[in-house]
Design an enzyme around this catalytic site. Structure first.
Site, mmCIF file in Angstrom:
data_model
loop_
_atom_site.group_PDB
_atom_site.id
_atom_site.type_symbol
_atom_site.label_atom_id
_atom_site.label_comp_id
_atom_site.label_asym_id
_atom_site.label_seq_id
_atom_site.Cartn_x
_atom_site.Cartn_y
_atom_site.Cartn_z
ATOM 1 C CE LYS A 166 42.480 21.237 52.365
ATOM 2 N NZ LYS A 166 42.412 22.647 52.796
ATOM 3 C CG HIS A 207 50.348 23.454 46.191
ATOM 4 N ND1 HIS A 207 51.430 24.273 46.383
ATOM 5 C CD2 HIS A 207 49.517 23.661 47.243
ATOM 6 C CE1 HIS A 207 51.273 24.967 47.489
ATOM 7 N NE2 HIS A 207 50.128 24.604 48.045
ATOM 8 C CG HIS A 255 53.056 21.931 49.478
ATOM 9 N ND1 HIS A 255 51.796 21.546 49.081
ATOM 10 C CD2 HIS A 255 52.874 22.744 50.545
ATOM 11 C CE1 HIS A 255 50.902 22.102 49.874
ATOM 12 N NE2 HIS A 255 51.532 22.833 50.764
#
Length: 646
Positions: free
Chosen positions: A154, A157, A160
């Site tokens: 994933k 983003h 993070h």
């Protein structure tokens, strides 16, 4: 210690991690008989000041239990009675405050040699991390810090990114304070999505692409398989709505139910669920595929993290929390009477207690018996305590998860483990808005770093003559780009979000990452041009540093250990960053006054000793922030060519 000479002749005689503590002790001893207060009480209340016009240390008279009405008069009385000192001037009264100004020469003779001697450890205090300062044999305090925690396959983003930068900084900070720090990356590496991913790889995967870019390729096929499943889910939803209407009308729904059953059994999501079930049951073939995806992703993450000067001691994750631990947590909740059944699910209702009412109801287990994040996090908290025996458990997670973590900590306490809950801390932060590259929305951290590096490279190429002198311009541009991203992230308080601005962060004007690197590179350039040895600096006559610019710079350098100690309280990167920018501004205004090249030899040595001390402190601060200080680079400001540090 009460004389300037004792400080000037042998600064190493004092085993003080913070040289200013010598002044605190000195002032406390002189003021104690005047104030009729214990020296220790005074020592504890002496604080550093925000601006030099308010002194080097300040004392709030009311803090010594002096009635407010008498505080101003006491300040004047104590100032008048304060004895003569070789280290400090007579204290200045400012209302109910006493302001203490250090005498310049003794301070310079203490601070500059201390920095040049201690180098990378100046500003650190290993004793702060001892479990018992009176008995070092009891060992260091230990902190387990959980930060970054991306989800495999994933996007990496903005949340993070912030967690990575802030967590890396806090780990460095606590190590500087003598703590034993365990850096833990708790990956999102378990769940039905891995069944989806495994099936997607069988259908759409490429071995070549997986080896070359595992994170990017897994993300691409994950998106693609979701695109395939979306029409299936929409058709199923429509059929189920049709079934509901048919049942309400009393129609025969046998054929419709068969159609739904057939669609579900053949759907991408059902196949993913079945694959994940095999993983949970320990099917080795299924686990081998999952393990390969995880290992390849971690190897790629390690390369990216290393660019940010970040490393981990442990790569954990949701997959590493044993089912037994989660079952034990659920059982303990039931046995303690904390959990209850609600519509087939298991919940902990925290609204029943007025003190925890705001925490709401926490879902522990779904109707189908599957565990949730909370159950897993309880099991993981137990595991961390068992494995590491920490004194502090830190979770660097976005503010959006505040409720979840507050529920976790409170439930741990109510389960009979207040000692674990007391060790837990949520270090929260606001979100980044509008984070994107030139090519569109950000998917991964590498996208951001590549884009900013390219921008810095463009800026550097504007000065072609100097650009050609840089040994590895692309690597330098990459370092500057990373600095730009990290400094923008740390420029405000953690809880405040900010707008991602490529133009602003890569600017050489204002308090930006490139400016900070420029300041360090300029000091390195002065060192190279001066051509002095370490012995020359050690033998420098520091009494020649009489200019106000030199004196104020020494005062700033003396406060670095206090800044580090204060940052342990604020846990804010901006505390360190603000100090570094303040110091670099002072340096910038000093270069024309405190010239090195072309000065008389003894003055040259003294000024170079001061600049080398400043470079060391700047270097220490940048490394604590996670930055990699450069020694040379080409820069451009407003399109004009300026002197380069090459």
């Amino acid at each position: 210690m009460s004389t300037a000479n004792s400080v000037g002749h042998d600064p190493s005689a004092f085993d003080a991690s913070n040289p200013v503590d010598i002044y605190r002790s000195h002032i406390s001893e002189l003021l104690a008989p005047v104030a009729e207060r214990p020296a220790k009480d005074i020592y504890d209340k002496l604080s550093w000041t925000q601006t030099f016009d308010k002194g080097d240390l300040g004392l709030a008279i009311p803090s010594l239990r002096v009635p407010p009405k008498e505080a101003s008069a006491k300040a004047s009385e104590w100032s008048e009675k304060f004895p003569e000192s070789d280290l400090v001037e007579k204290p200045v009264t400012a209302g109910t405050f006493l302001q203490f100004f250090f005498k310049p020469q003794p301070l310079t003779r203490l601070i500059v040699p201390s920095i040049l001697q201690k180098r990378t450890v100046y500003g650190t205090n290993q004793r702060l991390g001892l479990r018992d300062e009176s008995d070092p044999a009891k060992g260091k305090k230990r902190m387990v810090i959980d930060f970054s925690s991306p989800n495999i396959a994933k996007p990496f983003h903005a949340g993070h990114l912030r967690s990575t930068i802030i967590g890396g900084f806090l780990a460095n900070l606590y190590e500087a304070a003598g703590w034993d720090v365990v850096r833990l990356n708790y990956l999102g590496d378990w769940g039905r999505q891995f069944g989806l991913l495994a099936n997607a790889f069988q259908m759409l995967g490429s071995e070549e692409k997986l080896e070359k870019d595992p994170i990017g390729h897994l993300f691409d096929i994950y998106v693609e398989i979701n695109n395939i499943s979306r029409p299936e889910e929409e058709e199923l939803k429509a059929k189920k709505e049709e079934l509901t209407q048919a049942s309400a009308s009393g129609k025969d729904t046998t054929e419709l139910e068969q159609q739904i059953q057939s669609l579900e059994s053949q759907s991408v999501n059902e196949k993913a669920r079945q694959y994940f079930k095999r993983m949970e049951e320990g099917d080795e073939a299924a686990l081998a595929t999952w393990r390969r995806f995880r290992d390849l992703s971690i190897e790629r993450y390690k390369k990216t993290y290393s660019r940010l000067n970040i490393h981990y001691d442990v790569y954990g994750g949701e997959s590493t929390v044993e089912l037994e631990r989660m079952d034990r947590a659920v059982k303990q909740l039931e046995e303690s009477g904390l959990s209850e059944e609600s519509q087939g699910a298991i919940v902990v209702d925290l609204t029943k207690n007025p003190k925890t009412k705001k925490l709401g109801k926490a879902l522990v287990r779904k109707k189908d018996g599957s565990s949730l994040y909370l159950t897993r996090d309880i099991g993981e908290a137990y595991k961390r305590v068992e494995l590491y025996q920490p004194d502090k458990l830190v979770y660097v997670v976005a503010a959006q998860q505040e409720l979840h973590l507050a529920q976790l900590f409170k439930i741990l306490e109510l389960m009979g483990h207040p000692e674990i809950a007391a060790k837990c801390q949520h270090v929260s932060f606001g979100m980044v808005h509008g984070m994107s590259t030139r090519k569109g929305t950000v998917k991964f951290l590498d996208d951001i770093l590549r884009d900013v590096g390219e921008k810095m490279h463009e800026v550097m190429q504007k000065n072609k003559t100097k650009y050609e002198q840089v040994e590895d311009p692309e690597q330098t541009a990459d370092t500057l780009g990373i600095t730009a991203v990290m400094v923008q992230d740390m420029s405000g308080k953690r809880i405040n979000g900010y707008d991602f601005s490529l133009e602003r962060m890569t600017s050489f004007e204002g308090d930006t990452g490139p400016y900070l690197q420029y300041a360090h590179a300029r000091l390195c350039s002065i060192t190279r041009k001066a051509g002095l040895s370490a012995e020359d600096l050690k033998a420098a006559d520091l009494s020649l540093l009489s200019e106000s610019h030199a004196i104020n710079l020494v005062r700033a350098l003396s406060s670095w250990p206090d800044v580090v100690q204060n940052t342990l309280k604020t846990q804010e990167p901006v505390t360190v960053l603000s100090y570094l920018f303040k110091m670099t501004h002072m340096l910038s205004s000093s270069y024309d006054i405190l010239k090195v090249v072309g000065s008389e030899h003894e003055i040259k040595k003294a000024r170079m000793a001061l600049y080398e001390a400043a470079r060391q402190v700047l270097n220490n601060g940048m490394k604590m922030l996670g930055l990699n200080p450069v020694e040379r680079y080409v820069y451009g400001i407003s399109g004009k060519s300026k002197r380069t540090m090459c």
